[in-house]
Design a protein around this motif. Structure first.
Motif, PDB file in Angstrom:
ATOM      1  N   ASN A  41       0.810  -1.213   0.000  1.00 18.10           N
ATOM      2  CA  ASN A  41       0.000   0.000   0.000  1.00 18.10           C
ATOM      3  C   ASN A  41       0.848   1.270   0.000  1.00 18.10           C
ATOM      4  O   ASN A  41       0.379   2.337  -0.361  1.00 18.10           O
ATOM      5  CB  ASN A  41      -0.947   0.023   1.205  1.00 18.10           C
ATOM      6  N   GLN A  42       2.109   1.118   0.446  1.00 14.73           N
ATOM      7  CA  GLN A  42       3.009   2.273   0.392  1.00 14.73           C
ATOM      8  C   GLN A  42       3.543   2.470  -1.017  1.00 14.73           C
ATOM      9  O   GLN A  42       4.339   3.369  -1.269  1.00 14.73           O
ATOM     10  CB  GLN A  42       4.209   2.066   1.331  1.00 14.73           C
ATOM     11  N   GLY A  43       3.151   1.596  -1.920  1.00 16.74           N
ATOM     12  CA  GLY A  43       3.569   1.735  -3.306  1.00 16.74           C
ATOM     13  C   GLY A  43       4.811   0.926  -3.648  1.00 16.74           C
ATOM     14  O   GLY A  43       5.400   1.105  -4.703  1.00 16.74           O
TER      15      GLY A  43
ATOM     16  N   ALA B 161      10.998  -2.285   9.333  1.00 15.67           N
ATOM     17  CA  ALA B 161      10.932  -0.848   9.629  1.00 15.67           C
ATOM     18  C   ALA B 161      12.180  -0.129   9.125  1.00 15.67           C
ATOM     19  O   ALA B 161      12.110   1.038   8.729  1.00 15.67           O
ATOM     20  CB  ALA B 161      10.756  -0.636  11.130  1.00 15.67           C
ATOM     21  N   LEU B 162      13.321  -0.837   9.123  1.00 14.47           N
ATOM     22  CA  LEU B 162      14.553  -0.227   8.605  1.00 14.47           C
ATOM     23  C   LEU B 162      14.407   0.101   7.127  1.00 14.47           C
ATOM     24  O   LEU B 162      14.889   1.119   6.649  1.00 14.47           O
ATOM     25  CB  LEU B 162      15.730  -1.189   8.784  1.00 14.47           C
ATOM     26  N   VAL B 163      13.730  -0.784   6.389  1.00 16.84           N
ATOM     27  CA  VAL B 163      13.599  -0.606   4.944  1.00 16.84           C
ATOM     28  C   VAL B 163      12.413   0.285   4.605  1.00 16.84           C
ATOM     29  O   VAL B 163      12.451   1.053   3.658  1.00 16.84           O
ATOM     30  CB  VAL B 163      13.421  -1.975   4.252  1.00 16.84           C
ATOM     31  N   PHE B 164      11.345   0.150   5.373  1.00 16.00           N
ATOM     32  CA  PHE B 164      10.114   0.889   5.076  1.00 16.00           C
ATOM     33  C   PHE B 164       9.701   1.791   6.235  1.00 16.00           C
ATOM     34  O   PHE B 164       8.636   1.585   6.823  1.00 16.00           O
ATOM     35  CB  PHE B 164       8.977  -0.087   4.763  1.00 16.00           C
ATOM     36  N   PRO B 165      10.522   2.791   6.584  1.00 15.54           N
ATOM     37  CA  PRO B 165      10.112   3.692   7.664  1.00 15.54           C
ATOM     38  C   PRO B 165       8.919   4.529   7.201  1.00 15.54           C
ATOM     39  O   PRO B 165       8.770   4.785   6.005  1.00 15.54           O
ATOM     40  CB  PRO B 165      11.352   4.570   7.885  1.00 15.54           C
ATOM     41  N   THR B 166       8.040   4.904   8.126  1.00 12.91           N
ATOM     42  CA  THR B 166       6.940   5.790   7.742  1.00 12.91           C
ATOM     43  C   THR B 166       7.456   7.222   7.754  1.00 12.91           C
ATOM     44  O   THR B 166       8.627   7.472   8.052  1.00 12.91           O
ATOM     45  CB  THR B 166       5.787   5.678   8.749  1.00 12.91           C
ATOM     46  N   ALA B 167       6.561   8.161   7.457  1.00 11.45           N
ATOM     47  CA  ALA B 167       6.944   9.571   7.468  1.00 11.45           C
ATOM     48  C   ALA B 167       7.466   9.962   8.842  1.00 11.45           C
ATOM     49  O   ALA B 167       8.336  10.826   8.978  1.00 11.45           O
ATOM     50  CB  ALA B 167       5.755  10.446   7.074  1.00 11.45           C
ATOM     51  N   ALA B 168       6.932   9.292   9.881  1.00 14.85           N
ATOM     52  CA  ALA B 168       7.350   9.613  11.238  1.00 14.85           C
ATOM     53  C   ALA B 168       8.629   8.882  11.640  1.00 14.85           C
ATOM     54  O   ALA B 168       9.085   9.009  12.773  1.00 14.85           O
ATOM     55  CB  ALA B 168       6.227   9.295  12.227  1.00 14.85           C
ATOM     56  N   GLY B 169       9.184   8.109  10.731  1.00 16.84           N
ATOM     57  CA  GLY B 169      10.480   7.517  11.017  1.00 16.84           C
ATOM     58  C   GLY B 169      10.461   6.028  11.301  1.00 16.84           C
ATOM     59  O   GLY B 169       9.434   5.361  11.178  1.00 16.84           O
ATOM     60  N   PHE B 170      11.653   5.527  11.682  1.00 18.10           N
ATOM     61  CA  PHE B 170      11.844   4.092  11.930  1.00 18.10           C
ATOM     62  C   PHE B 170      10.950   3.576  13.038  1.00 18.10           C
ATOM     63  O   PHE B 170      10.285   2.553  12.906  1.00 18.10           O
ATOM     64  CB  PHE B 170      13.315   3.822  12.281  1.00 18.10           C
ATOM     65  N   PHE B 171      10.923   4.325  14.140  1.00 19.87           N
ATOM     66  CA  PHE B 171      10.254   3.789  15.319  1.00 19.87           C
ATOM     67  C   PHE B 171       8.754   3.637  15.112  1.00 19.87           C
ATOM     68  O   PHE B 171       8.150   2.658  15.543  1.00 19.87           O
ATOM     69  CB  PHE B 171      10.538   4.678  16.541  1.00 19.87           C
TER      70      PHE B 171
END
Lengths: 89, 230
Positions: A41-43, B161-171
């Motif tokens: 979903n993140q593309g 999470a290391l590969v796909f962090p969100t906008a708010a970051g890894f954690f």
């Protein structure tokens, strides 16, 4: 079989029945695929796909059963062998 | 905990491969040393591999309304040491990658790292701590297997999470993946802990001397071994 083992069996069976009581209408899909979906979903596009996939979910469950039964045969053989050896003495 | 085929981009999949294969190679060395010194340990090795095979094939329902599977690698780590557990885990993962399209060849390194290295190391350390604290054997085995299982999934969450962090970051990403993986895993990990107690009790009773001879595990053998004398 000790009392400890009987209690443990009951606890374990309960552990895997309770989910159906708490959320009977849930989908019970795999956590692996839930995460896969989240990432897709993140593309993100996976850059490699499995070289072979089970052609249907029937074949997939066949192979899962095969995996479990290979393990179970070995465990059963080992346990039976050791118990038999002990009983002979 | 399977990271699906193709879901780790360059350079991550190579990084995990390098780390994991180094440890698996050491595990193969340990394996050949144990089997040379104690050929009678071979059936026990097969048994530990079989335990991993069965448990990692069982997809169990969890309170979160989704399914996942235990790992089985913690018990092998307690009995043979974490490096040998890595080898056995990789065999099960390879089976699933090739035949079940579960996990994958490109993610084998990362999956071996979580299930075959972090899980077993955690299990082994917990076991050592429990022995030092003089907790009952069953409590030690239970905690080792349960936490080894759980930390496998915590590791997978961190790897993703290391590969796909969100906008708010890894954690933030770590918590999101962890919410799916680790929470689902809690009851399953407890189940694995219970199954490990069963198999271990059997081994302590019937194979106490062999367990002691492998010299990874230090049992409070007294009662058990007397029972287990052949």
């Amino acid at each position: 079989m000790k009392t400890k083992h009987i209690i443990l069996i009951v606890v374990m069976v309960a552990l895997f029945i309770v989910p159906f009581i708490i959320s009977p209408s849930a989908e019970y899909g795999g956590a692996d695929s839930a995460v896969e979906e989240l990432i897709s979903n993140q593309g993100y596009e996976p850059w490699f796909s499995p070289i072979w996939e089970p052609p249907s979910s029937e074949i997939e469950s066949l192979l899962f059963a095969l995996q479990a039964s290979i393990g179970a045969i070995i465990i059963g053989y080992f346990v039976g062998f050791e118990k038999g050896k002990r009983a002979k003495k | 905990m399977h990271i699906m085929e193709g879901f780790l981009p360059h350079p991550w999949w190579e990084i995990w491969y390098v780390i994991s294969m180094g440890i698996v190679a050491y595990g193969v060395y340990r394996l050949s040393r144990v089997t040379k010194k104690l050929p009678e340990a071979k059936p026990l090795l097969a048994l530990m591999g079989a335990f991993i095979f069965v448990l990692s094939a069982l997809k169990l329902p969890s309170v979160t309304g989704s399914c996942s599977h235990p790992t089985g690698s913690g018990l092998a780590a307690v009995i043979f040491g974490p490096a040998i557990a890595s080898v056995l885990s990789m065999i099960a993962l390879l089976f699933q990658a090739l035949l079940l399209a579960h996990g994958g060849l490109t993610t084998l390194g990362a999956n071996t790292f979580s299930m075959g290295i972090v899980g077993p190391v955690v299990a082994y350390l917990i076991w050592v701590v429990c022995r030092k604290a003089r907790l009952p054997t069953s409590a030690g085995i239970f905690l080792a297997a349960t936490l080894g299982d759980l930390f496998t999934y915590v590791t997978t969450s961190a790897q993703l999470a290391l590969v796909f962090p969100t906008a708010a970051g890894f954690f933030d990403a770590f918590l999101k993946f962890g919410a799916i993986f680790a929470i689902t895993q809690i009851p399953l990990a407890i189940g694995e802990g219970i199954l490990a107690i069963f198999l271990f009790d059997f081994l302590a009773k019937y194979k106490g001397q062999l367990l002691a001879a492998i010299k990874v595990i230090s049992l409070p053998i007294t009662a058990h071994e007397q029972e287990g004398k052949e």
